[in-house]
Motif scaffolding. Structure first.
Motif, PDB file in Angstrom:
ATOM      1  N   LYS A 148     -33.173  15.192 -38.372  1.00  0.00           N
ATOM      2  CA  LYS A 148     -32.958  15.599 -36.635  1.00  0.00           C
ATOM      3  C   LYS A 148     -32.760  16.553 -36.241  1.00  0.00           C
ATOM      4  O   LYS A 148     -33.121  16.828 -35.568  1.00  0.00           O
ATOM      5  CB  LYS A 148     -30.941  15.017 -35.970  1.00  0.00           C
ATOM      6  CG  LYS A 148     -31.262  14.736 -34.989  1.00  0.00           C
ATOM      7  CD  LYS A 148     -29.829  13.536 -34.623  1.00  0.00           C
ATOM      8  CE  LYS A 148     -29.966  14.311 -33.216  1.00  0.00           C
ATOM      9  NZ  LYS A 148     -27.956  15.182 -33.047  1.00  0.00           N
TER      10      LYS A 148
ATOM     11  N   THR B 227     -38.962  17.912 -34.747  1.00  0.00           N
ATOM     12  CA  THR B 227     -38.090  18.365 -35.230  1.00  0.00           C
ATOM     13  C   THR B 227     -37.662  19.799 -34.659  1.00  0.00           C
ATOM     14  O   THR B 227     -38.126  20.762 -35.153  1.00  0.00           O
ATOM     15  CB  THR B 227     -37.334  18.098 -36.476  1.00  0.00           C
ATOM     16  OG1 THR B 227     -37.484  17.285 -37.476  1.00  0.00           O
ATOM     17  CG2 THR B 227     -35.611  18.664 -37.269  1.00  0.00           C
TER      18      THR B 227
ATOM     19  N   GLY C 254     -24.143  10.689 -38.925  1.00  0.00           N
ATOM     20  CA  GLY C 254     -25.588  11.214 -39.498  1.00  0.00           C
ATOM     21  C   GLY C 254     -24.743  12.179 -40.685  1.00  0.00           C
ATOM     22  O   GLY C 254     -23.886  13.003 -40.196  1.00  0.00           O
TER      23      GLY C 254
ATOM     24  N   LYS D  49     -31.222  11.966 -39.487  1.00  0.00           N
ATOM     25  CA  LYS D  49     -30.702  10.920 -38.482  1.00  0.00           C
ATOM     26  C   LYS D  49     -29.716  10.488 -39.016  1.00  0.00           C
ATOM     27  O   LYS D  49     -29.346   9.384 -40.166  1.00  0.00           O
ATOM     28  CB  LYS D  49     -32.211  10.617 -38.411  1.00  0.00           C
ATOM     29  CG  LYS D  49     -33.565  11.493 -37.529  1.00  0.00           C
ATOM     30  CD  LYS D  49     -34.559  11.115 -37.814  1.00  0.00           C
ATOM     31  CE  LYS D  49     -35.533  12.055 -36.585  1.00  0.00           C
ATOM     32  NZ  LYS D  49     -36.839  11.069 -36.760  1.00  0.00           N
TER      33      LYS D  49
END
Length: 496
Positions: free
Chosen positions: A213, A333, A374, A355
């Motif tokens: 993420k 990202t 996450g 993520k």
């Protein structure tokens, strides 16, 4: 313990009684001497500066510098006996001729096989002068040994000055003879990043935009400017910490896997990563970078009231930014970076946030809904050394409730005491000719090209300073930077 054949070498250290040399460099060389990586009988060091010292006066400073590392006093004395002093003006050609004569004498006395290491621990304006003079005045080895030039940061103030400096260096030395030293690349955790990534297929398989993420790199300092105002007020956090240490760490996190773990292959992949960073225009800088300057705090004065700092200084003591890589691996990202002084705690760390599952089966279909978090992989650089992975599991209560736990490895005191300090590691690599953990010119160039538009805008526009309290985690705008992407700094909101 040493591995391989101990290296023979003659060192010439410009700035031989400077603070860095006495605190860091001589103890590092001494540890290599103790461990047998440096040949005990076949090395010598010439200390150089404009000071007038005798060999015995210089050796007394060396003994004082390394005594805390010595197993017994005689060991420090034996080490120091290899040290020689020469008063030297780097702008005087005659002094280089005298240095060459002394080097030849010591080379014969200690049988160093022509291996010469030139370490320039001086103001950057002297780097080029020293390099060219060593070459032009015949101080370089010509009998089959190696010549290696080591220079400290800062390497220029922007791309233009860095290129001018590099042109001066490469007119006297080849690129593979130049070692641009960055002590963060000598730290245990930094050197572990490639092994953790490429030595564990389960990590490398998810090391991309499909699973990660965001990536966060924090180099936080608790201290203020201290006695470095003369240098720091002309540099700031962006030049002092982001352009070099931070972007070097980022390059190891962002690079693709090299064909083999040798310095030329690793540098090639690092350069590819750094050159794929999106370079911002003025509007992009405003959107993606934040600067700060510390104000007062508990028992702390504002930066502008520190000794030696101008009362109207526009210098940044904090810098944060967002990096976007224009390549297939990273897609959208974001990499968030930050560094600053007078923050809540000293902490060097990397937090990689993965993520959440695309489908959270635990959030529905049960009588007691639960929400998965996450996963976060954290690398601790300094002062702690280790790795932590946060994972989801069930807690011990009745029914289905999830919680996050940490799978962690933090070095204990016994292991930490055995870890070589950064300069010791880097000196070892210089002696063995391994450039893996040194910045190559293409890396330096790419970093400056990324940073220059940011610094240019900040130089043109005064900051609204001070904008963060000493002892805080920096300006609110740095939190807003992540919030716009629906993210937040993992630390210190989630402190382990």
């Amino acid at each position: 313990m040493a591995t391989g054949t101990p290296t023979r070498a003659l060192f010439m250290l410009f700035g031989g009684t400077g603070d860095l040399a006495l605190r860091k460099l001589y103890p590092a060389i001494f540890n290599l001497y103790k461990k047998g990586s440096l040949s005990n009988d076949h090395f010598a060091l010439i200390g150089l500066s404009r000071k007038e010292l005798t060999d015995d006066e210089f050796r007394a400073k060396i003994i004082d510098s390394v005594s805390s590392e010595a197993d017994q006093p005689e060991q420090a004395q034996a080490f120091a006996s290899h040290f020689y002093w020469k008063s030297h003006d780097v702008t005087n050609n005659d002094h280089y001729s005298e240095l060459s004569d002394l080097a030849d004498q010591l080379e014969a006395k200690y049988a160093t096989e022509g291996n010469r290491v030139f370490y320039v621990s001086m103001a950057p304006r002297f780097f080029g002068i020293v390099a060219q003079s060593l070459h032009d005045q015949g101080v370089l080895s010509t009998n089959g040994g190696f010549n290696r030039l080591v220079i400290e940061k800062p390497f220029g103030r922007d791309y233009a000055s860095a290129k001018e400096l590099n042109d001066a260096l490469t007119s006297a030395f080849n690129e593979n003879q130049i070692y641009r030293i960055d002590h963060y690349l000598g730290k245990e955790t930094t050197q572990a990043i490639p092994v953790l990534r490429f030595g564990n297929p389960m990590l490398e398989a998810v090391w991309n935009h499909e699973y990660i993420k965001d990536v966060q790199v924090t180099l936080a300092e608790k201290l203020g400017v201290e006695d470095r105002a003369g240098y720091y007020d002309t540099a700031g956090a962006l030049r002092d910490m982001i352009q070099n240490h931070t972007l070097q760490i980022v390059s190891y996190l962002a690079m693709d896997q090299p064909n083999s773990f040798v310095d030329t292959e690793i540098r090639r992949e690092k350069v590819k990563a750094l050159e794929s960073m999106e370079i911002y225009d003025a509007e992009g800088v405003k959107q993606n970078f934040v600067r700060g300057q510390y104000g007062a705090g508990p028992d702390s004065v504002p930066y502008r009231e520190e000794p030696g700092v101008p009362s109207d200084s526009n210098n940044d003591t904090y810098a944060a930014g967002k990096i976007v890589f224009n390549n297939h691996r990273w897609g959208d990202t974001p990499f968030y970076i930050r560094s600053g002084k007078k923050l809540a705690d000293k902490q060097g760390r990397i937090d990689i946030e993965f993520k959440k599952p695309l489908v959270d089966i635990f959030a529905k279909g049960t009588k007691q809904p639960a929400e998965l978090q996450g996963n976060v992989l954290s690398f601790y650089i300094d002062p702690k050394i280790g790795v932590t992975l946060s994972v989801n599991t069930k807690d011990s209560e009745q029914g289905l409730h999830t919680e996050t736990i940490d799978l962690n490895y933090l070095q204990g005191a016994d292991r930490a005491a055995q870890v070589p300090l950064p300069y010791e590691r880097l000196f070892h690599d210089i002696l063995t000719g391994d450039g893996t953990y040194f910045a190559s010119w293409p890396e330096v160039a790419a970093a400056w090209k990324f940073v220059d538009p940011v610094q240019k805008l900040w130089d043109q526009e005064p900051g609204d300073f001070p904008n963060y309290e000493s002892g805080s985690m920096g300006p609110k705008a740095a939190d807003d930077l992540l919030a716009r992407d629906d993210n937040q700094w993992y630390w210190p909101h989630n402190v382990h």
